[in-house]
Motif scaffolding. Sequence first.
Motif, short mmCIF file in Angstrom:
data_model
loop_
_atom_site.label_atom_id
_atom_site.label_comp_id
_atom_site.label_asym_id
_atom_site.label_seq_id
_atom_site.Cartn_x
_atom_site.Cartn_y
_atom_site.Cartn_z
N ASP A 43 -9.98 -35.82 -31.43
CA ASP A 43 -10.59 -36.64 -30.39
C ASP A 43 -9.73 -36.71 -29.14
OD1 ASP A 43 -12.09 -39.09 -32.66
OD2 ASP A 43 -12.79 -37.14 -31.97
N SER B 119 -10.18 -18.82 -40.81
CA SER B 119 -10.09 -19.66 -39.63
C SER B 119 -8.69 -19.57 -39.06
CB SER B 119 -10.41 -21.12 -39.96
OG SER B 119 -9.44 -21.66 -40.84
N ARG C 235 -17.04 -21.38 -35.13
CA ARG C 235 -17.31 -22.81 -35.17
C ARG C 235 -16.00 -23.53 -34.85
NH1 ARG C 235 -19.86 -24.89 -40.59
NH2 ARG C 235 -21.43 -23.43 -39.86
N THR C 236 -16.04 -24.49 -33.93
CA THR C 236 -14.83 -25.15 -33.47
C THR C 236 -14.77 -26.61 -33.90
OG1 THR C 236 -15.82 -25.70 -31.35
CG2 THR C 236 -14.60 -23.63 -31.48
N ASN C 237 -13.55 -27.12 -33.96
CA ASN C 237 -13.31 -28.53 -34.29
C ASN C 237 -12.12 -28.98 -33.48
OD1 ASN C 237 -13.54 -31.01 -35.78
ND2 ASN C 237 -11.73 -30.38 -36.93
N TYR C 238 -12.22 -30.16 -32.88
CA TYR C 238 -11.17 -30.67 -32.02
C TYR C 238 -10.75 -32.08 -32.43
CZ TYR C 238 -12.40 -26.96 -28.70
OH TYR C 238 -12.65 -25.75 -28.09
N GLY D 158 -6.13 -21.87 -36.05
CA GLY D 158 -6.10 -23.13 -35.32
C GLY D 158 -4.73 -23.49 -34.82
N ALA E 227 -6.91 -28.29 -32.87
CA ALA E 227 -8.20 -27.61 -32.81
C ALA E 227 -8.20 -26.46 -33.79
CB ALA E 227 -8.49 -27.10 -31.41
N THR E 228 -9.37 -26.17 -34.33
CA THR E 228 -9.54 -25.02 -35.22
C THR E 228 -10.79 -24.25 -34.84
OG1 THR E 228 -10.77 -26.30 -36.86
CG2 THR E 228 -8.38 -26.14 -37.17
N ILE E 229 -10.82 -22.99 -35.24
CA ILE E 229 -11.99 -22.15 -34.99
C ILE E 229 -12.17 -21.23 -36.19
CG2 ILE E 229 -10.62 -20.43 -33.71
CD1 ILE E 229 -13.14 -20.03 -31.93
N THR E 230 -13.40 -21.13 -36.68
CA THR E 230 -13.67 -20.28 -37.82
C THR E 230 -13.96 -18.85 -37.37
OG1 THR E 230 -16.05 -20.64 -37.83
CG2 THR E 230 -14.68 -22.26 -39.00
N LYS F 189 -10.44 -33.54 -26.91
CA LYS F 189 -11.80 -33.13 -26.57
C LYS F 189 -12.05 -33.24 -25.07
CE LYS F 189 -14.17 -34.15 -30.94
NZ LYS F 189 -15.10 -35.06 -31.64
#
Length: 121
Positions: A61, A33, A56-59, A35, A49-52, A64
Amino acid sequence: QVQLVESGGGLVQSGGSLRLSCVASGIIFSINSMGWYRQAPGKQRELVATITSGRRTNYADSVKGRFTISSDNAKNTVYLQMNSLKPEDTAVYYCNARLSPYSYSDSRDYWGKGTLVTVSS
């Protein structure tokens, strides 16, 4: 050795946009990953934020709907498009990569030196 080099920081007015880039180079077997994290003056470093590798992403709050993370796996590069920037987004932004230099068993975190983003009101 592994190096992460960020670019794209700078000064922007509130409501403006910036795009950060980070390139991972050196001995890289695989990247799990990548980020972005940030650290504002007097505060702890926080996830942005991260991305695999599977995208797959994660932010956080707080970003966003305003920030978008993307990656180019072939180039070992991660991007952060930041729109509708606010003064509270002012921070040093650090690139992170969780990767394996030689094999799947030696995965660990690597960090860039950071790039400063300043949002004026």
